[in-house]
Motif scaffolding. Sequence first.
Motif, mmCIF file in Angstrom:
data_model
loop_
_atom_site.group_PDB
_atom_site.id
_atom_site.type_symbol
_atom_site.label_atom_id
_atom_site.label_comp_id
_atom_site.label_asym_id
_atom_site.label_seq_id
_atom_site.Cartn_x
_atom_site.Cartn_y
_atom_site.Cartn_z
ATOM 1 N N ILE A 293 24.865 11.119 12.880
ATOM 2 C CA ILE A 293 24.536 12.357 12.169
ATOM 3 C C ILE A 293 23.077 12.329 11.742
ATOM 4 O O ILE A 293 22.358 13.337 11.832
ATOM 5 C CB ILE A 293 25.474 12.553 10.965
ATOM 6 C CG1 ILE A 293 26.925 12.701 11.439
ATOM 7 C CG2 ILE A 293 25.059 13.767 10.141
ATOM 8 C CD1 ILE A 293 27.952 12.755 10.320
ATOM 9 N N TRP A 294 22.613 11.159 11.277
ATOM 10 C CA TRP A 294 21.220 11.025 10.869
ATOM 11 C C TRP A 294 20.283 11.340 12.039
ATOM 12 O O TRP A 294 19.313 12.101 11.905
ATOM 13 C CB TRP A 294 20.969 9.613 10.341
ATOM 14 C CG TRP A 294 19.727 9.474 9.506
ATOM 15 C CD1 TRP A 294 18.690 10.358 9.412
ATOM 16 C CD2 TRP A 294 19.398 8.396 8.640
ATOM 17 N NE1 TRP A 294 17.727 9.892 8.557
ATOM 18 C CE2 TRP A 294 18.138 8.686 8.067
ATOM 19 C CE3 TRP A 294 20.040 7.216 8.290
ATOM 20 C CZ2 TRP A 294 17.504 7.830 7.170
ATOM 21 C CZ3 TRP A 294 19.412 6.367 7.394
ATOM 22 C CH2 TRP A 294 18.169 6.667 6.841
ATOM 23 N N ARG B 87 14.036 16.619 11.071
ATOM 24 C CA ARG B 87 13.959 17.563 9.957
ATOM 25 C C ARG B 87 14.057 16.891 8.592
ATOM 26 O O ARG B 87 13.944 17.558 7.563
ATOM 27 C CB ARG B 87 15.074 18.618 10.084
ATOM 28 C CG ARG B 87 14.861 19.602 11.232
ATOM 29 C CD ARG B 87 16.052 20.527 11.373
ATOM 30 N NE ARG B 87 17.132 19.894 12.120
ATOM 31 C CZ ARG B 87 18.396 20.327 12.127
ATOM 32 N NH1 ARG B 87 18.741 21.359 11.384
ATOM 33 N NH2 ARG B 87 19.300 19.708 12.851
ATOM 34 N N LEU B 88 14.283 15.591 8.564
ATOM 35 C CA LEU B 88 14.437 14.897 7.285
ATOM 36 C C LEU B 88 13.078 14.717 6.614
ATOM 37 O O LEU B 88 12.140 14.190 7.227
ATOM 38 C CB LEU B 88 15.108 13.540 7.487
ATOM 39 C CG LEU B 88 16.598 13.592 7.848
ATOM 40 C CD1 LEU B 88 17.115 12.195 8.125
ATOM 41 C CD2 LEU B 88 17.407 14.243 6.740
ATOM 42 N N PRO B 89 12.947 15.113 5.346
ATOM 43 C CA PRO B 89 11.632 15.116 4.702
ATOM 44 C C PRO B 89 11.170 13.760 4.178
ATOM 45 O O PRO B 89 9.984 13.534 3.986
ATOM 46 C CB PRO B 89 11.820 16.103 3.545
ATOM 47 C CG PRO B 89 13.277 15.990 3.199
ATOM 48 C CD PRO B 89 13.981 15.729 4.497
ATOM 49 N N HIS B 90 12.104 12.837 3.912
ATOM 50 C CA HIS B 90 11.723 11.604 3.210
ATOM 51 C C HIS B 90 12.257 10.360 3.926
ATOM 52 O O HIS B 90 12.740 9.427 3.280
ATOM 53 C CB HIS B 90 12.247 11.634 1.777
ATOM 54 C CG HIS B 90 11.832 12.846 1.008
ATOM 55 N ND1 HIS B 90 10.509 13.142 0.753
ATOM 56 C CD2 HIS B 90 12.574 13.844 0.452
ATOM 57 C CE1 HIS B 90 10.443 14.267 0.061
ATOM 58 N NE2 HIS B 90 11.676 14.709 -0.132
ATOM 59 N N GLU C 112 20.295 14.768 1.457
ATOM 60 C CA GLU C 112 19.136 15.188 2.244
ATOM 61 C C GLU C 112 19.564 15.755 3.601
ATOM 62 O O GLU C 112 18.938 16.695 4.112
ATOM 63 C CB GLU C 112 18.157 14.040 2.404
ATOM 64 C CG GLU C 112 17.467 13.678 1.102
ATOM 65 C CD GLU C 112 16.283 12.760 1.291
ATOM 66 O OE1 GLU C 112 16.095 12.223 2.411
ATOM 67 O OE2 GLU C 112 15.527 12.589 0.322
ATOM 68 N N ILE C 113 20.605 15.196 4.182
ATOM 69 C CA ILE C 113 21.097 15.747 5.445
ATOM 70 C C ILE C 113 21.613 17.152 5.225
ATOM 71 O O ILE C 113 21.327 18.086 5.998
ATOM 72 C CB ILE C 113 22.190 14.842 6.049
ATOM 73 C CG1 ILE C 113 21.573 13.567 6.603
ATOM 74 C CG2 ILE C 113 22.957 15.583 7.155
ATOM 75 C CD1 ILE C 113 22.550 12.602 7.194
ATOM 76 N N ARG C 114 22.363 17.351 4.147
ATOM 77 C CA ARG C 114 22.911 18.694 3.870
ATOM 78 C C ARG C 114 21.779 19.703 3.636
ATOM 79 O O ARG C 114 21.929 20.879 3.969
ATOM 80 C CB ARG C 114 23.827 18.640 2.648
ATOM 81 C CG ARG C 114 25.130 17.903 2.902
ATOM 82 C CD ARG C 114 26.148 18.128 1.804
ATOM 83 N NE ARG C 114 27.356 17.418 2.102
ATOM 84 C CZ ARG C 114 28.276 17.818 2.977
ATOM 85 N NH1 ARG C 114 28.098 18.938 3.644
ATOM 86 N NH2 ARG C 114 29.368 17.115 3.189
ATOM 87 N N SER C 115 20.676 19.246 3.115
ATOM 88 C CA SER C 115 19.574 20.164 2.814
ATOM 89 C C SER C 115 18.917 20.731 4.058
ATOM 90 O O SER C 115 18.220 21.750 3.983
ATOM 91 C CB SER C 115 18.529 19.454 1.945
ATOM 92 O OG SER C 115 17.781 18.517 2.707
#
Length: 220
Positions: free
Chosen positions: A168-169, A175-178, A215-218
């Motif tokens: 999933i990651w 798109r992950l910001p951090h 963060e994934i949900r965001s």
Amino acid sequence: MSTQTSQPRVARELLADRAYADLRDRIVTLRIPPGAPIDEDVLGGELGIGRTPVREAIKRLALENLVTVFPRRGTFASEINITDLADISDVRMQLEGHAAYRAAQRITLPQRQELEELLAELDRSQGSDDIEALMALDARVHRFIHRCAGNPYLEETLGRYFNLSLRIWYLVLDRLPHLFARVHEHGAMLEAIAAGDPEQARAIVAEHIETFEREIRSVL
């Protein structure tokens, strides 16, 4: 059992482990995308091994929900269901927190040396923009903690859920910001384990997984 009989069996098991690790990493990192077919003969040729260890690896991966085998149709990388994220994270928060707790209690001297090497590698990766290397380091740290817990049943179970969460990651990686910050949280985890502080180790891991899910949900 004679030595002559046991040696081929052990060799076959080692080849199956090699095929499992290679195919697992291809599926988890989405080099084999969800739903893509898996050709046993092609994979065996690439690895330089026969069909039997490849089939044994596929059976293991099917039990871990990473591949799906359809009679008369073939073997495919399993689809990713984002709705599974909450359930996977719930299991990981409990079990991975416990693994970190046990690791702080049970870490061995050789494992302490490995821990120091991982901390040094985390330090060297400061400022790195090599996403593939950062993700590989992340996986190594988690699997190291699983081993340090000293419970093979816990390690096996956690490996399954960790692989599912990694897929999933990778699906949302760009798109992950951090990402850098998340990977470098592992330094605090390892330091708590090295210090023999099980409660702190458990708390850090649980918070890390919770942040990962948030963060994934965001970005979905």
